[in-house]
Design an enzyme around this catalytic site. Structure first.
Site, short mmCIF file in Angstrom:
data_model
loop_
_atom_site.label_atom_id
_atom_site.label_comp_id
_atom_site.label_asym_id
_atom_site.label_seq_id
_atom_site.Cartn_x
_atom_site.Cartn_y
_atom_site.Cartn_z
N ASN A 7 0.86 -1.19 0.00
CA ASN A 7 0.00 0.00 0.00
C ASN A 7 0.90 1.24 0.00
OD1 ASN A 7 -1.40 2.26 1.03
ND2 ASN A 7 -3.06 0.94 1.69
N ASP A 9 -0.04 4.46 -0.16
CA ASP A 9 -0.72 5.72 0.21
C ASP A 9 0.23 6.74 0.84
OD1 ASP A 9 -3.06 4.54 -0.55
OD2 ASP A 9 -3.87 4.32 1.47
N HIS A 10 1.13 6.24 1.71
CA HIS A 10 1.92 7.19 2.50
C HIS A 10 3.06 7.83 1.73
CE1 HIS A 10 -0.75 6.73 5.72
NE2 HIS A 10 -0.59 5.42 5.71
N ARG A 18 3.39 18.81 1.28
CA ARG A 18 3.88 20.03 0.66
C ARG A 18 3.07 20.47 -0.55
NH1 ARG A 18 9.20 22.02 1.63
NH2 ARG A 18 9.34 22.00 3.87
N HIS A 43 -5.59 3.71 -1.56
CA HIS A 43 -6.91 4.07 -1.03
C HIS A 43 -7.23 5.48 -1.52
CE1 HIS A 43 -9.66 4.36 2.80
NE2 HIS A 43 -10.29 4.71 1.70
N ARG A 45 -9.37 8.27 -1.00
CA ARG A 45 -10.33 8.71 0.03
C ARG A 45 -11.16 9.87 -0.53
NH1 ARG A 45 -8.60 6.68 5.25
NH2 ARG A 45 -10.36 7.86 6.01
N ARG A 49 -6.89 13.09 0.69
CA ARG A 49 -5.78 13.64 1.48
C ARG A 49 -4.43 13.02 1.13
NH1 ARG A 49 -8.19 11.24 6.71
NH2 ARG A 49 -7.01 9.32 7.00
N GLU A 70 -8.66 0.57 -2.77
CA GLU A 70 -9.52 0.61 -1.58
C GLU A 70 -10.41 1.83 -1.71
OE1 GLU A 70 -6.95 0.90 1.77
OE2 GLU A 70 -6.15 -1.10 1.49
N THR A 101 -8.44 3.71 8.43
CA THR A 101 -9.71 2.97 8.43
C THR A 101 -9.98 2.40 9.83
OG1 THR A 101 -9.12 2.34 6.19
CG2 THR A 101 -11.00 1.21 7.17
N GLU A 151 -11.07 -9.26 2.76
CA GLU A 151 -9.82 -8.89 3.42
C GLU A 151 -10.13 -8.79 4.90
OE1 GLU A 151 -7.53 -5.61 1.85
OE2 GLU A 151 -6.60 -5.27 3.81
N HIS A 197 -3.88 -4.52 7.76
CA HIS A 197 -4.06 -3.35 8.61
C HIS A 197 -3.18 -3.44 9.84
CE1 HIS A 197 -5.62 0.34 10.17
NE2 HIS A 197 -6.22 0.51 9.01
N GLY A 198 -2.22 -2.54 9.90
CA GLY A 198 -1.35 -2.44 11.08
C GLY A 198 -0.26 -3.50 11.15
N HIS A 220 1.80 1.22 5.92
CA HIS A 220 2.50 2.18 6.76
C HIS A 220 3.86 1.68 7.23
CE1 HIS A 220 3.40 4.45 10.47
NE2 HIS A 220 2.94 5.46 9.74
N1 PXP Z 1 -6.07 -2.87 4.27
C1 PXP Z 1 -7.00 -1.88 4.36
C2 PXP Z 1 -8.40 -2.20 4.01
C3 PXP Z 1 -6.63 -0.58 4.73
O1 PXP Z 1 -7.57 0.39 4.82
C4 PXP Z 1 -5.28 -0.30 5.01
C5 PXP Z 1 -4.87 1.09 5.35
O2 PXP Z 1 -5.05 1.92 4.24
C6 PXP Z 1 -4.36 -1.35 4.89
C7 PXP Z 1 -4.77 -2.63 4.55
C8 PXP Z 1 -2.89 -1.15 5.16
O3 PXP Z 1 -2.74 -0.84 6.52
P1 PXP Z 1 -1.33 -0.36 7.05
O4 PXP Z 1 -1.00 0.91 6.35
O5 PXP Z 1 -1.55 -0.20 8.51
O6 PXP Z 1 -0.35 -1.47 6.72
#
Ligand code: PXP
Length: 245
Positions: A7, A9-10, A18, A43, A45, A49, A70, A101, A151, A197-198, A220
């Site tokens: 993922n 996103d970050h 910035r 994701h 959103r 963001r 996502e 989430t 998932e 997640h996490g 993350h």
């Molecule tokens: N799965 C889903 C459905 C999520 O919403 C996220 C966070 O965007 C992740 C996995 C990845 O989670 P993490 O960034 O904590 O690894």
């Protein structure tokens, strides 16, 4: 071996800090794929963001593995996904102002809306995955909705295992049991099982060893490590953990 969806996103979070054009999540996806991951997850959103529409559109053209989007089951997102056609759309709940989430979908309470969203996406050729908590009622509802993938939300396990003490050890073991049970239930229902997640380099192994779980989506912690060691190394280190017996 459990597959890895990265993922990214970050990477976009850093760019949006910035409001500029670097770092580019599209470049990050290329590096993650070259390092051997089996999928790219983003994701989009509703507040935009981190990931922007342009990112998903470009990723659709450039990702060589599989693109997992996502998204909340809103009209706007469904229209976007039907146009861009990611390989998979993972439906997630989205609350305004949340940091990330919070929990899985309530497929029991929102059965009709989720069913309608899944049908619209599948009619456009997009496979649908539902992000659900490890609960029997949610797996059963997902089966009745007829999706091919769930998932399973690993947040409770991840939160419990963040700091290791005697107390958290018990909570971690309980949360892991719930993940295993839900994975078995989904497997028996003929649903493919992903999870995420996490998850971190420290807690991922117990989850990757659950046989029903085909793929993990991790963001993350990989991007956090990448800041220190580089994205190529961070992705390879996670893949090596998923390969270990
Ligand atoms: N799965 C889903 C459905 C999520 O919403 C996220 C966070 O965007 C992740 C996995 C990845 O989670 P993490 O960034 O904590 O690894």
């Amino acid at each position: 071996m459990t597959k890895l969806g990265v993922n990214i996103d970050h990477v976009a979070t850093l760019r949006e800090a910035r409001k500029t054009n670097e770092p580019d999540p599209v470049a990050a996806a290329v590096i993650a794929e070259l390092a051997g991951c089996q999928g790219i997850t983003v994701h989009l959103r509703s507040d935009r963001r981190h990931i922007q529409d342009r990112d998903v559109e470009l990723l659709r053209e450039t990702v060589k593995t599989r693109l997992n989007l996502e998204m909340a089951a809103t009209e706007e997102m469904i229209r976007f996904a039907r146009e861009v056609k990611p390989d998979t759309a993972t439906l997630v709940p989205e609350l305004p102002g949340e940091i990330t989430t919070q929990g899985g979908l309530d497929c029991v309470r929102n059965f009709d809306a989720i069913c309608a969203a899944a049908q619209e996406l599948e009619a456009a050729g997009v496979a649908v995955s539902l992000f659900v908590d490890p609960e029997r009622s949610q797996i059963e509802a997902a089966q009745r909705i007829g999706v091919s993938i769930v998932e399973i939300n690993t947040a409770e396990y991840a939160d419990a295992s963040l700091y290791l003490t005697l107390k958290t050890e018990v909570a971690t073991a309980k949360a892991l049991e719930r993940l295993k049970t839900a994975a078995i239930e989904a497997g028996l229902a003929g649903i493919r099982v992903h999870a995420g997640h996490g998850l971190t380099y420290r807690n991922v192994r117990a989850v990757s060893q659950i046989p029903e779980i085909e793929e993990l989506n991790i963001g993350h912690n990989i991007i956090s490590r990448a800041v220190l060691v580089g994205l190529d190394a961070a992705v390879r280190e996670m893949i090596a953990l998923l390969k270990e017996e």
